[in-house]
Design a protein around this motif. Structure first.
Motif, PDB file in Angstrom:
ATOM      1  N   ASP A  25      89.441  28.474  35.176  1.00 26.09           N
ATOM      2  CA  ASP A  25      90.565  28.851  34.311  1.00 26.09           C
ATOM      3  C   ASP A  25      91.064  27.722  33.423  1.00 26.09           C
ATOM      4  O   ASP A  25      92.116  27.849  32.786  1.00 26.09           O
ATOM      5  CB  ASP A  25      91.744  29.389  35.148  1.00 26.09           C
ATOM      6  N   LYS A  26      90.339  26.610  33.355  1.00 29.57           N
ATOM      7  CA  LYS A  26      90.713  25.527  32.458  1.00 29.57           C
ATOM      8  C   LYS A  26      89.577  25.301  31.465  1.00 29.57           C
ATOM      9  O   LYS A  26      88.403  25.302  31.841  1.00 29.57           O
ATOM     10  CB  LYS A  26      90.994  24.241  33.235  1.00 29.57           C
ATOM     11  N   THR A  27      89.938  25.111  30.211  1.00 28.98           N
ATOM     12  CA  THR A  27      88.937  24.956  29.163  1.00 28.98           C
ATOM     13  C   THR A  27      88.658  23.478  28.907  1.00 28.98           C
ATOM     14  O   THR A  27      89.581  22.666  28.796  1.00 28.98           O
ATOM     15  CB  THR A  27      89.418  25.622  27.861  1.00 28.98           C
ATOM     16  N   TYR A  28      87.369  23.140  28.816  1.00 33.67           N
ATOM     17  CA  TYR A  28      86.938  21.769  28.556  1.00 33.67           C
ATOM     18  C   TYR A  28      86.068  21.752  27.310  1.00 33.67           C
ATOM     19  O   TYR A  28      85.190  22.598  27.145  1.00 33.67           O
ATOM     20  CB  TYR A  28      86.145  21.208  29.736  1.00 33.67           C
ATOM     21  N   GLU A  29      86.318  20.785  26.453  1.00 37.86           N
ATOM     22  CA  GLU A  29      85.510  20.631  25.252  1.00 37.86           C
ATOM     23  C   GLU A  29      84.258  19.819  25.568  1.00 37.86           C
ATOM     24  O   GLU A  29      84.312  18.830  26.296  1.00 37.86           O
ATOM     25  CB  GLU A  29      86.326  19.934  24.155  1.00 37.86           C
ATOM     26  N   VAL A  30      83.142  20.233  25.003  1.00 38.66           N
ATOM     27  CA  VAL A  30      81.868  19.564  25.252  1.00 38.66           C
ATOM     28  C   VAL A  30      81.667  18.448  24.239  1.00 38.66           C
ATOM     29  O   VAL A  30      81.696  18.676  23.035  1.00 38.66           O
ATOM     30  CB  VAL A  30      80.698  20.564  25.170  1.00 38.66           C
ATOM     31  N   GLU A  31      81.462  17.226  24.742  1.00 31.70           N
ATOM     32  CA  GLU A  31      81.163  16.095  23.865  1.00 31.70           C
ATOM     33  C   GLU A  31      79.682  16.046  23.522  1.00 31.70           C
ATOM     34  O   GLU A  31      79.299  15.837  22.381  1.00 31.70           O
ATOM     35  CB  GLU A  31      81.579  14.778  24.529  1.00 31.70           C
ATOM     36  N   ARG A  32      78.849  16.218  24.541  1.00 31.12           N
ATOM     37  CA  ARG A  32      77.404  16.188  24.307  1.00 31.12           C
ATOM     38  C   ARG A  32      76.673  16.784  25.502  1.00 31.12           C
ATOM     39  O   ARG A  32      77.231  16.936  26.580  1.00 31.12           O
ATOM     40  CB  ARG A  32      76.909  14.765  24.041  1.00 31.12           C
ATOM     41  N   VAL A  33      75.418  17.108  25.274  1.00 26.93           N
ATOM     42  CA  VAL A  33      74.542  17.619  26.326  1.00 26.93           C
ATOM     43  C   VAL A  33      73.676  16.461  26.806  1.00 26.93           C
ATOM     44  O   VAL A  33      72.942  15.859  26.026  1.00 26.93           O
ATOM     45  CB  VAL A  33      73.654  18.765  25.805  1.00 26.93           C
ATOM     46  N   LEU A  34      73.773  16.135  28.094  1.00 27.18           N
ATOM     47  CA  LEU A  34      72.992  15.030  28.641  1.00 27.18           C
ATOM     48  C   LEU A  34      71.576  15.443  28.991  1.00 27.18           C
ATOM     49  O   LEU A  34      70.628  14.688  28.811  1.00 27.18           O
ATOM     50  CB  LEU A  34      73.670  14.476  29.901  1.00 27.18           C
ATOM     51  N   GLN A  35      71.437  16.653  29.526  1.00 30.50           N
ATOM     52  CA  GLN A  35      70.124  17.058  30.021  1.00 30.50           C
ATOM     53  C   GLN A  35      70.021  18.572  30.074  1.00 30.50           C
ATOM     54  O   GLN A  35      70.993  19.255  30.400  1.00 30.50           O
ATOM     55  CB  GLN A  35      69.896  16.479  31.422  1.00 30.50           C
ATOM     56  N   VAL A  36      68.853  19.097  29.729  1.00 33.00           N
ATOM     57  CA  VAL A  36      68.582  20.526  29.835  1.00 33.00           C
ATOM     58  C   VAL A  36      67.277  20.702  30.591  1.00 33.00           C
ATOM     59  O   VAL A  36      66.229  20.236  30.153  1.00 33.00           O
ATOM     60  CB  VAL A  36      68.471  21.194  28.444  1.00 33.00           C
ATOM     61  N   ARG A  37      67.357  21.332  31.759  1.00 38.39           N
ATOM     62  CA  ARG A  37      66.183  21.623  32.576  1.00 38.39           C
ATOM     63  C   ARG A  37      66.271  23.071  33.035  1.00 38.39           C
ATOM     64  O   ARG A  37      67.350  23.663  33.005  1.00 38.39           O
ATOM     65  CB  ARG A  37      66.129  20.707  33.801  1.00 38.39           C
ATOM     66  N   PRO A  38      65.164  23.659  33.494  1.00 39.36           N
ATOM     67  CA  PRO A  38      65.243  25.038  33.986  1.00 39.36           C
ATOM     68  C   PRO A  38      66.263  25.211  35.105  1.00 39.36           C
ATOM     69  O   PRO A  38      66.903  26.248  35.202  1.00 39.36           O
ATOM     70  CB  PRO A  38      63.821  25.308  34.483  1.00 39.36           C
ATOM     71  N   ILE A  39      66.443  24.177  35.946  1.00 43.94           N
ATOM     72  CA  ILE A  39      67.370  24.323  37.065  1.00 43.94           C
ATOM     73  C   ILE A  39      68.812  24.055  36.663  1.00 43.94           C
ATOM     74  O   ILE A  39      69.745  24.598  37.249  1.00 43.94           O
ATOM     75  CB  ILE A  39      66.986  23.400  38.238  1.00 43.94           C
ATOM     76  N   SER A  40      69.051  23.219  35.638  1.00 38.42           N
ATOM     77  CA  SER A  40      70.432  22.861  35.326  1.00 38.42           C
ATOM     78  C   SER A  40      70.592  22.377  33.893  1.00 38.42           C
ATOM     79  O   SER A  40      69.638  21.927  33.255  1.00 38.42           O
ATOM     80  CB  SER A  40      70.928  21.769  36.284  1.00 38.42           C
ATOM     81  N   VAL A  41      71.830  22.476  33.417  1.00 39.84           N
ATOM     82  CA  VAL A  41      72.235  21.943  32.123  1.00 39.84           C
ATOM     83  C   VAL A  41      73.416  21.019  32.390  1.00 39.84           C
ATOM     84  O   VAL A  41      74.408  21.436  32.989  1.00 39.84           O
ATOM     85  CB  VAL A  41      72.652  23.063  31.151  1.00 39.84           C
ATOM     86  N   VAL A  42      73.311  19.751  31.983  1.00 39.88           N
ATOM     87  CA  VAL A  42      74.332  18.754  32.293  1.00 39.88           C
ATOM     88  C   VAL A  42      75.108  18.408  31.025  1.00 39.88           C
ATOM     89  O   VAL A  42      74.520  18.015  30.014  1.00 39.88           O
ATOM     90  CB  VAL A  42      73.706  17.484  32.900  1.00 39.88           C
ATOM     91  N   LEU A  43      76.434  18.554  31.099  1.00 39.13           N
ATOM     92  CA  LEU A  43      77.307  18.336  29.951  1.00 39.13           C
ATOM     93  C   LEU A  43      78.303  17.221  30.218  1.00 39.13           C
ATOM     94  O   LEU A  43      78.751  17.036  31.354  1.00 39.13           O
ATOM     95  CB  LEU A  43      78.100  19.613  29.638  1.00 39.13           C
ATOM     96  N   VAL A  44      78.670  16.486  29.170  1.00 39.79           N
ATOM     97  CA  VAL A  44      79.809  15.570  29.211  1.00 39.79           C
ATOM     98  C   VAL A  44      80.973  16.300  28.553  1.00 39.79           C
ATOM     99  O   VAL A  44      80.858  16.761  27.409  1.00 39.79           O
ATOM    100  CB  VAL A  44      79.523  14.262  28.457  1.00 39.79           C
TER     101      VAL A  44
END
Length: 260
Positions: A25-44
């Motif tokens: 229920d809290k909104t976070y702005e994405v600065e950048r995408v660190l990693q994209v893999r089939p198992i996970s997507v990692v965001l800052v």
């Protein structure tokens, strides 16, 4: 939205002003995408009214049972134990959710097939300034800390499960971060096991010690061209040939065992 695993392609995230995610229920702005893999997507990410950066790791829901779902569950379980023990050698765990949503701005040009729609599994972690622990930045002090920290993680009966090197590298664990202050942190616990056996913990420590211990492979490589035969390592140029031969043998054995 559930995605067929056989057809799944990691989304091609496009960072645009206003691109954000909703976590509990809290909104976070994405600065950048660190990693994209089939198992996970990692965001800052960071909150709209706070400068503190955090990591959000999304596990796209896959229409199958098995590793893709277990990875999320295993990582949550391990981080809960580590947080309860006040372990400082891993990112701080802020929590998890099974209802994260990605909010695309009205002017987004991200194709529909590259969007993460619906509720997603995700965890939130502490953000660190640093980089992966690699031969070019490795120090003996940092390596010694990594071994001590892993031993303390093992004292909680947690086996990391993913401390091995990359396919083309034979030097450092791929889940170890070197911080800008010289300290280290162990990350990525989706392969972990809790209540691990003493034998599994001993084997894992032995592998890491062989890589970055005082007489480990890392330091031999930094000193010059290694004697691969003496180290018991398949040279990188021969790995493809080795794997191909190994796979052929497995295939032949399989046909033999399955035959009449």
């Amino acid at each position: 939205m559930l995605v067929n695993a056989r057809k799944y392609v990691p989304p091609n995230f496009t960072i645009l002003p206003g691109f954000s995610v909703q976590f509990r229920d809290k909104t976070y702005e994405v600065e950048r995408v660190l990693q994209v893999r089939p198992i996970s997507v990692v965001l800052v990410v960071h909150g709209p009214s706070e400068p503190i950066r955090r990591i959000i790791k999304i596990y796209p829901k896959i229409n199958q049972i098995g590793f893709f779902r277990r990875g999320f569950q295993k990582e949550c379980r391990a981080y809960r134990i580590l947080r309860a023990a006040d372990c400082k050698h891993v990112p701080y765990y802020y929590g998890c959710t099974s209802s994260l949503t990605v909010l695309y701005p009205p002017n987004s040009r991200v194709p529909a097939d590259d969007r993460l729609n619906g509720e997603q599994n995700a965890i939130m972690l502490e953000y660190f300034d640093g980089e992966l622990f690699l031969p070019q930045n490795a120090t003996e002090e940092a390596a010694a800390k990594a071994l001590i920290y892993l031993q303390e993680i093992h004292s909680l009966s947690i086996c990391h499960g993913d401390i091995y090197y990359y396919e083309a590298r034979i030097d450092t664990p791929r889940t170890l971060m070197l911080l800008t202050n010289g300290d280290v942190r162990w990350i990525d616990f989706e392969h972990s096991s809790t209540n691990a056996s003493s034998e599994d913990l001993k084997d894992e420590m032995a592998v890491v010690a062989d890589l970055i211990g005082p007489t480990g492979i890392l330091w031999k490589l930094k000193q010059g061209l290694p004697d691969y035969e003496r180290l018991g390592i398949v040279p990188p140029d021969s790995q493809n040939e080795y794997l191909q031969t190994d796979q052929t043998t497995d295939s032949d054995d399989s046909r033999t065992n399955d035959g009449p």
